[in-house]
Enzyme design. Structure first.
Site, mmCIF file in Angstrom:
data_model
loop_
_atom_site.group_PDB
_atom_site.id
_atom_site.type_symbol
_atom_site.label_atom_id
_atom_site.label_comp_id
_atom_site.label_asym_id
_atom_site.label_seq_id
_atom_site.Cartn_x
_atom_site.Cartn_y
_atom_site.Cartn_z
ATOM 1 C CD GLU A 281 97.576 -44.123 62.332
ATOM 2 O OE1 GLU A 281 96.882 -43.411 63.099
ATOM 3 O OE2 GLU A 281 98.789 -43.949 62.181
ATOM 4 C CD GLU B 294 100.733 -42.254 59.114
ATOM 5 O OE1 GLU B 294 100.998 -41.835 60.268
ATOM 6 O OE2 GLU B 294 99.585 -42.278 58.648
#
Length: 504
Positions: free
Chosen positions: A173, A292
């Site tokens: 991320e 995720e």
């Protein structure tokens, strides 16, 4: 009753069922590792302190891969802290979750746990506070047989054979301002390319995942993927996708249609990847690692990390308790992932234990299954062969978040070797059962093997350590196959599995 017509045809192939679709995620966050998978004082603990009750549930869940050690945690992680004698390992501040990391569990412990859980390890490297050399060092430690400083260190630490880790995430991320060492797309793209190039010099067989944008709601979404893949296309095999779907927040209809957004997310990322492919005149395709995904109640108090001088070890964090509606949404998200198996080649339910998880534990005590355990376990167990796109003719309803959505969503799998077919379907209606009329004429000779439904008149029912069985998938007695058609009645707010076969 809501009338719904579905058609199954072996010609409507999407792609193979990919075992890596059924991955999960273990991060050094809250109680996922400590008192989750690792609890040396527990009555079931093995010689390394791992809870064998959790290992058994992990195998029952059908997990194929596990991503480790993060997540946000990895962007400040020094992997060297977690190897060697445990009593000499340093305690460090974890900036991601405002906690203290004791480093009791590290690379070697995780690899031993993964072997016992029968899962493929998927490692992430720190590209937040670290870079090329540290990633290459970790790869050398894990995958080189011996004869170098770091591979011999692994051997000295008890692992004579290399771990041969195939999948590696290049950071996590990195467009998120919450990420330690977060970067612009150009900065990250160059770093990912150089890290990937160096890692392949050590082990050309590895598969590399570049960070996609942290969410489809990020301002960076789309342009981030374009820039990163423009820089790193030749060095990577996958681009990551992360998506969490929020609590119903008074709008159950929109919540139940969350898979509409996942469909859009996958199609947007693959479109961007294919645009870069065309612009660079490449033959290789970049696929998606949806590493995720889950339902996450971010507004709850347990999602707020500690603060100030409080830096606890393994605090209670993100310990959502899931209800029946959450399980239906998770099942529908699995339908979306399977429906895109031509481009989604790996996925990780975040996370495995305690932290937004299908498995819960008490420190030193009981373990139990949350409602979301059941759709994941069923999909992992029964999806086999090829994924079939199901033609669904169902009424629609209007949602505030996603526009019009079908009241029923479904996908199927067909194993040509055995003849087995499995239909996975959700009923998003909040008030009425649906009658599924499924045309099977293109698959002659099918017989009903089993039909189950997960539903409850109270869609807010949640499992506890005292009761995780009173609401679980139950046999659906309405299912019948006759004259080349399957007919089954499915309850409102339900996850349903119908198994069909040709053998008597």
């Amino acid at each position: 009753m809501i009338p719904v017509r579905l058609t199954l045809d072996p010609a409507f192939r999407v792609g193979p069922v990919r075992r890596r679709t059924f991955g999960s995620f273990v991060e050094h966050l809250g109680r996922c590792v400590y008192t989750g998978i690792h609890d040396p004082g527990h009555p079931t603990a093995d010689q390394d302190g791992f809870r064998t009750d959790v290992l058994e549930l992990t195998r029952e869940l059908g997990v194929s891969t596990v991503r480790y050690p993060g997540g946000n945690f990895v962007s400040g992680y020094r992997w060297e802290d977690g190897v060697g004698p445990v009593d000499r390992r340093p305690r460090r501040l974890d900036l991601a979750w405002h906690s203290t990391e004791p480093n009791t569990v590290g690379v070697d412990e995780f690899m031993r746990w993964a072997a016992r859980a029968d899962v493929e390890p998927m490692m992430a490297v720190n590209l937040g506070t670290r870079g090329v050399q540290e990633a290459v060092d970790l790869l050398e430690y894990c995958n080189v047989p011996g004869g170098t400083a770091l591979s011999d260190l692994r051997r000295a630490n008890g692992a004579a054979d290399p771990y041969r880790v195939r999948m590696w995430c290049l950071g996590n991320e990195m467009d998120g301002p919450w990420q330690t060492g977060h970067k612009t797309a150009h900065e990250y793209g160059r770093l990912a390319a150089e890290t990937g190039r160096a890692m392949r010099m050590v082990d050309p067989s590895i598969e590399l995942v570049a960070c996609g944008s942290s969410s489809s709601s990020m301002e960076t979404f789309g342009e981030w993927e374009r820039v990163v893949l423009t820089e790193a296309y030749d060095q990577v095999d996958y681009v990551s996708a992360h998506a969490y779907y929020w609590e119903e927040d008074g709008d159950l209809g929109s919540f139940l249609a969350s898979a509409v957004d996942m469909d859009h997310f996958v199609e947007s990322v693959t479109a961007t990847a294919d645009a870069v492919r065309a612009a660079q005149k490449k033959s290789k395709r970049i696929h998606v690692s949806f590493d995720e995904w889950n339902v996450w109640y971010q507004r709850r108090a347990e999602s707020r990390p500690p603060s100030g001088d409080d830096w606890p070890v393994a605090p209670v964090l993100l310990e959502d308790r899931y209800n029946v509606a959450d399980a239906v949404v998770v099942g529908n998200l699995l339908i979306s992932l399977l429906r895109h198996s031509d481009r989604v080649h790996a996925a990780s339910l975040a996370q495995l234990v305690n932290v937004i998880a299908p498995i819960m534990t008490e420190p030193g005590g009981r373990s139990w299954k949350q409602t979301i355990f059941h759709p994941f376990a069923a999909a992992s167990r029964y999806a086999a062969g090829e994924v079939l796109r199901v033609a669904v003719d169902a009424p629609t309803y209007e949602t505030a978040r996603y526009g019009d959505a079908a009241l029923v969503d479904a996908v199927a799998t067909h194993d040509a070797e055995t003849g087995d077919v499995t239909l996975f379907a959700v009923n998003r209606s909040t008030g009425a059962p649906a009658v599924l009329d499924v045309d099977l004429r293109a698959l002659p000779g099918l017989r009903l093997v089993e039909a189950t439904s997960l539903a409850n008149p109270d869609h807010t029912w949640s499992a506890t350590a005292d009761d995780d069985t009173s609401v679980a998938p139950r046999t659906n007695p309405t299912a019948e196959v006759a004259d080349g058609r399957l007919r089954v009645q499915v309850p409102p707010v339900s996850w349903n599995v119908v198994r069909l076969g040709t053998r008597a």
